[in-house]
Design an enzyme around this catalytic site. Structure first.
Site, short mmCIF file in Angstrom:
data_model
loop_
_atom_site.label_atom_id
_atom_site.label_comp_id
_atom_site.label_asym_id
_atom_site.label_seq_id
_atom_site.Cartn_x
_atom_site.Cartn_y
_atom_site.Cartn_z
N LYS A 47 0.88 -1.18 0.00
CA LYS A 47 0.00 0.00 0.00
C LYS A 47 0.91 1.22 0.00
O LYS A 47 0.82 2.11 0.86
CB LYS A 47 -0.91 -0.07 1.24
CG LYS A 47 -2.02 0.94 1.27
CD LYS A 47 -3.12 0.68 0.26
CE LYS A 47 -4.14 1.81 0.29
NZ LYS A 47 -5.07 1.78 -0.85
N ASP A 67 -2.44 -12.29 5.17
CA ASP A 67 -3.46 -13.00 5.95
C ASP A 67 -4.80 -12.90 5.21
O ASP A 67 -5.51 -13.89 5.00
CB ASP A 67 -3.56 -12.35 7.33
CG ASP A 67 -4.37 -13.16 8.31
OD1 ASP A 67 -4.87 -14.23 7.93
OD2 ASP A 67 -4.52 -12.71 9.47
N ASP A 119 -6.57 -15.88 2.43
CA ASP A 119 -7.88 -16.49 2.70
C ASP A 119 -8.82 -16.27 1.54
O ASP A 119 -9.61 -17.15 1.19
CB ASP A 119 -8.49 -15.92 4.00
CG ASP A 119 -8.17 -16.82 5.19
OD1 ASP A 119 -7.12 -17.50 5.14
OD2 ASP A 119 -8.96 -16.84 6.15
#
Ligand code: NAD
Length: 359
Positions: A189, A246, A250
């Protein structure tokens, strides 16, 4: 070769048993000697030793060449808190082994394209590896804290990365890219976060210095989240930090249609830890219906890491054959189109096909 097997809880022992059986059969066929040692972890270790990851197990893990872990946790231990929880045993072993890079491959077999939540044409050709930094970033960064009075509180966490932490995980991603499609997409980012600007600089410099044969691109994490569900097949290796990894891993995990398909490896220390992405699935434990594929593919990742790619490739070929023949455990079965089998039957077919592929 010494392997420590930690079956854990719930479906962990059921799927671990099949992975060990398969590795033994393939090792024997290749004249390779593998010594398996087994111990308790998670809830099973709490029951026996009052500790989810006893120091003796950690010592055995450090002395092994690889560790196969099933899954830990279950309702029986849900009331426990802090260090006594089964999952804290997992954090302990990861920390003790110093495994700073988590690898999650997501490949959608053509036979399973209709199991994905995405349209078959959107998912076709998906074959990516998410490399997530595992022991740094905002989950561990200091300072962190919470202060003030109720109603007027303040809390903060710190996302920190050092050059060394970024370089070592980027190296893992570049090395894997060389063994795969030769492309790394680094996700950050950097338009907002200073820490991401350092991340981007370090990754760019490392590529220019040591990995100019690997193609490097950068993507902002918000765009990456969108691209993962719009056109996942564009990715080869995704490299990212702990928090973004993370979440993205997923999201990527859902693409295949079942948690029972997804393997993982945590590497970077002397010994790697190989475990399925799924948990102990207490809702189906003991019924012989768990999907063993994630565990078997985790064993394949371990064989790759231990420089036995022939065995890894055979396991993957076995999985592909069983799926192409229409065999499915309950999580993926479709009435009228596939053949429903249990854990043992699925694993037996994979094993037989893997052995065939060696010949
Ligand atoms: P889970 O992954 O165990 O199960 C989620 C759903 O997926 C369940 O419906 C389950 O039946 C299904 N599923 C998972 N693996 C499957 C397989 N191999 N075959 C077929 N179906 C499968 O997640 P959860 O229900 O949130 O957690 C259950 C327990 O596992 C909890 O105690 C949790 O803390 C623990 N957990 C452990 C790990 C780990 O050991 N690495 C990871 C996640 C959760």
């Amino acid at each position: 070769m010494k392997i420590l097997v930690l079956p854990g809880d719930g479906i962990g022992p059921e799927v671990c048993h099949e992975a060990v059986h398969t590795l033994k059969a393939l090792a024997q066929a290749r004249g390779l000697s593998i010594e398996f040692q087994e111990d308790l972890a998670g809830g099973a270790a709490i029951d026996a030793y009052n500790d989810p990851m006893p120091d003796e197990v950690i010592e055995k893990a450090k002395a092994a060449d690889g560790i196969l872990l099933g899954a830990v946790g279950g309702h029986k231990w849900d009331h426990l808190a802090g260090a006594m929880r089964p999952e804290s045993g997992l954090l302990k072993i990861r920390k003790e082994l110093g495994v700073f890079a988590n690898l999650r491959p997501v490949a959608v077999s053509a036979a399973l394209a209709d199991a994905s939540p995405l349209r078959p044409e959107a998912i076709a050709g998906t074959d990516m590896l998410v490399v997530r930094e595992l022991t740094g970033g905002i989950y561990f960064g200091e300072p962190r804290g919470r202060s003030g009075e109720p109603g007027n509180e303040e809390a903060f966490s710190t996302m920190r990365y050092s050059t060394g932490e970024i370089e070592r995980v980027a190296r893992v991603a570049f090395e894997w890219a060389r063994r795969r499609g030769g492309r790394v997409c680094s996700v950050d980012k950097a338009n907002v976060l200073v820490v991401s600007q350092l991340w981007r600089d370090v990754v760019t410099q490392l590529q220019a210095r040591e990995y100019s044969d690997v193609e490097l691109s950068h993507m902002y994490v918000d765009n990456a989240a969108m691209q993962l569900v719009v056109r996942p097949s564009q990715f080869d290796v995704i490299l990212t930090g702990n928090l973004f990894g993370d979440i993205l891993s997923d999201a990527a995990a859902t693409l295949g249609g079942s948690l029972g398909l997804l393997p993982s490896a945590s590497v970077g220390g002397k010994v790697g830890l190989f475990e399925p992405v799924h948990g102990s699935a207490p809702d189906i434990a003991g019924q012989g219906i768990a999907n063993p594929v994630a565990m078997l593919l985790s064993a394949a990742m371990m064989m790759d890491e231990l420089d036995k790619p022939i065995i890894a490739t055979a396991i993957r070929a076995g999985v592909e054959t069983a799926l192409n023949e229409g065999l499915r455990t309950a999580d993926l079965h479709r009435e009228g189109t596939t053949t429903k089998v249990g854990t043992a039957e699925m694993a037996a077919r994979i094993r037989a096909a893997a052995l065939d592929s060696l010949n």
